[in-house]
Design a protein around this motif. Structure first.
Motif, short mmCIF file in Angstrom:
data_model
loop_
_atom_site.label_atom_id
_atom_site.label_comp_id
_atom_site.label_asym_id
_atom_site.label_seq_id
_atom_site.Cartn_x
_atom_site.Cartn_y
_atom_site.Cartn_z
N MET A 282 11.56 -11.01 44.64
CA MET A 282 12.26 -11.33 43.41
C MET A 282 11.30 -11.52 42.26
O MET A 282 10.27 -12.17 42.41
N GLN A 283 11.64 -10.94 41.12
CA GLN A 283 10.90 -11.15 39.88
C GLN A 283 11.66 -12.23 39.12
O GLN A 283 12.88 -12.19 39.04
N GLY A 284 10.93 -13.20 38.61
CA GLY A 284 11.64 -14.25 37.88
C GLY A 284 10.72 -15.25 37.22
O GLY A 284 9.51 -15.05 37.13
N HIS A 285 11.34 -16.32 36.77
CA HIS A 285 10.60 -17.38 36.09
C HIS A 285 11.34 -18.71 36.27
O HIS A 285 12.49 -18.75 36.67
N GLY A 286 10.63 -19.78 35.98
CA GLY A 286 11.21 -21.12 36.00
C GLY A 286 11.62 -21.51 34.60
O GLY A 286 10.76 -21.86 33.78
N PRO A 287 12.91 -21.46 34.27
CA PRO A 287 13.34 -21.68 32.89
C PRO A 287 13.31 -23.14 32.43
O PRO A 287 13.49 -23.42 31.26
N ASP A 288 13.12 -24.09 33.36
CA ASP A 288 13.07 -25.51 33.02
C ASP A 288 14.42 -25.98 32.46
O ASP A 288 14.47 -26.79 31.54
N MET B 141 6.67 -20.16 33.74
CA MET B 141 5.71 -19.33 34.46
C MET B 141 6.48 -18.12 34.98
O MET B 141 7.63 -18.24 35.39
N GLN B 142 5.88 -16.95 34.93
CA GLN B 142 6.58 -15.73 35.34
C GLN B 142 5.82 -15.01 36.44
O GLN B 142 4.59 -14.98 36.43
N LEU B 143 6.56 -14.43 37.38
CA LEU B 143 6.00 -13.62 38.46
C LEU B 143 6.68 -12.26 38.47
O LEU B 143 7.90 -12.17 38.38
N TRP B 144 5.87 -11.22 38.58
CA TRP B 144 6.38 -9.86 38.71
C TRP B 144 5.81 -9.25 39.99
O TRP B 144 4.65 -8.87 40.03
N PRO B 145 6.60 -9.16 41.05
CA PRO B 145 6.09 -8.56 42.29
C PRO B 145 5.94 -7.04 42.17
O PRO B 145 6.64 -6.40 41.38
N PHE B 146 5.04 -6.51 42.95
CA PHE B 146 4.87 -5.06 43.06
C PHE B 146 4.38 -4.76 44.47
O PHE B 146 3.92 -5.64 45.19
N VAL B 147 4.50 -3.50 44.87
CA VAL B 147 4.04 -3.07 46.19
C VAL B 147 3.29 -1.76 46.02
O VAL B 147 3.81 -0.81 45.44
N PHE B 148 2.04 -1.74 46.51
CA PHE B 148 1.29 -0.48 46.56
C PHE B 148 1.83 0.32 47.74
O PHE B 148 1.78 -0.16 48.88
N GLU B 149 2.34 1.50 47.46
CA GLU B 149 2.94 2.30 48.53
C GLU B 149 2.11 3.55 48.78
O GLU B 149 2.36 4.60 48.20
N ASN B 150 1.11 3.41 49.65
CA ASN B 150 0.37 4.57 50.11
C ASN B 150 -0.22 4.25 51.47
O ASN B 150 -0.19 3.11 51.92
N GLN B 151 -0.75 5.26 52.16
CA GLN B 151 -1.26 5.04 53.51
C GLN B 151 -2.44 4.10 53.54
O GLN B 151 -2.60 3.32 54.46
N LYS B 152 -3.28 4.16 52.52
CA LYS B 152 -4.46 3.30 52.47
C LYS B 152 -4.07 1.83 52.32
O LYS B 152 -4.62 0.95 52.96
N SER B 153 -3.09 1.55 51.45
CA SER B 153 -2.71 0.15 51.18
C SER B 153 -1.76 -0.42 52.23
O SER B 153 -1.63 -1.61 52.35
N ARG B 154 -1.07 0.46 52.95
CA ARG B 154 -0.07 0.04 53.94
C ARG B 154 0.95 -0.93 53.34
O ARG B 154 1.25 -1.98 53.88
N ASN B 155 1.45 -0.56 52.17
CA ASN B 155 2.46 -1.34 51.46
C ASN B 155 2.01 -2.77 51.16
O ASN B 155 2.70 -3.74 51.42
N GLN B 156 0.83 -2.87 50.58
CA GLN B 156 0.28 -4.17 50.18
C GLN B 156 1.11 -4.74 49.03
O GLN B 156 1.33 -4.07 48.03
N ALA B 157 1.57 -5.95 49.20
CA ALA B 157 2.38 -6.61 48.18
C ALA B 157 1.51 -7.49 47.30
O ALA B 157 0.51 -8.05 47.74
#
Length: 167
Positions: free
Chosen positions: A73-79, A116-132
Motif C-alpha cells: 500500500m502507498q499512503g501517508h499518515g494524515p494526522d 510522512m509518505q511511503l511509495w512502494p515499488f518492486v524491481f521486477e527482473n531475474q537479477k532482483s528477484r522481485n526486490q521490494a
C-alpha cells in the motif's frame, strides 16, 4: 467521509474466480480503514486488520517468490485522529504488506511523523528477484528523500538518502 481505493481483481483463494479487492479510507473517522476482498463466487468478504494510515493506492506484486501477488500500500499518515494509543495510528505511516488472506505478511513498520509518505515499488527482473522497496518522504523539509529496500520479513536491507533532494 469514506473513500474507496481501487485495486486489481485477483484469485486470492485459488478457486478459479477472482475476488474484488479494494480499500476504504475514512478521513476523520476511525473506521473503516481496511483492505477488503469480496469473493463474488462464494459470497464472502475478507477484511484486513485495521490499517490506521491513509491508503492512496494498492500495488499487487509477488515479492515472496511464490508466483502469487502480495498487497502493498502507498499512503501517508494524515494526522486526523490524535489518539496515538490506537494501534497503527495515523500520526505515522506504516510499511504494511498483506498476504493472500489479507493478514500482515510481517509486523508493520512505523515511520513516525504526521504526513510522512511511503511509495512502494518492486524491481521486477531475474537479477532482483522481485526486490521490494519504497520511497520515504518526510514532512520535515530539512530531511532528505530516502529509498529503502526491504526483505520479505519487512526488515530494511539497504537504505540510501539523497542529499540535497529535500522532502
Amino acid at each position: 467521509d469514506p473513500a474507496i481505493v481501487k485495486a486489481e481483481m485477483d484469485d486470492l483463494n485459488d478457486d478459479g474466480y477472482k475476488e474484488l479487492i479494494f480499500g476504504v479510507n475514512s478521513g476523520f473517522s476511525l473506521y473503516p480503514r481496511n483492505i477488503f476482498a469480496y469473493d463474488l463466487h462464494n459470497m464472502k468478504c475478507l477484511s484486513s486488520p485495521y490499517l490506521g494510515f491513509t491508503v492512496n493506492s494498492i500495488i499487487q506484486k509477488d515479492i515472496t517468490g511464490d508466483g502469487k501477488n502480495e498487497i502493498l500500500m502507498q499512503g501517508h499518515g494524515p494526522d486526523n485522529i490524535k489518539d496515538t494509543t490506537i494501534k497503527y495510528h495515523d500520526r505515522s505511516t506504516w510499511l504494511m504488506v498483506l498476504d493472500r488472506n489479507l493478514n500482515f505478511l510481517f509486523n508493520p513498520k512505523e515511520f513516525k511523523g504526521a504526513n510522512m509518505q511511503l511509495w512502494p515499488f518492486v524491481f521486477e527482473n531475474q537479477k532482483s528477484r522481485n526486490q521490494a522497496g519504497y520511497y520515504v518522504k518526510s514532512t520535515d523539509i530539512n530531511e532528505d528523500l530516502k529509498i529503502c529496500l526491504f526483505s520479505k520479513e519487512g526488515e530494511i536491507a539497504k537504505e540510501k538518502s539523497f542529499q540535497g533532494i529535500k522532502s
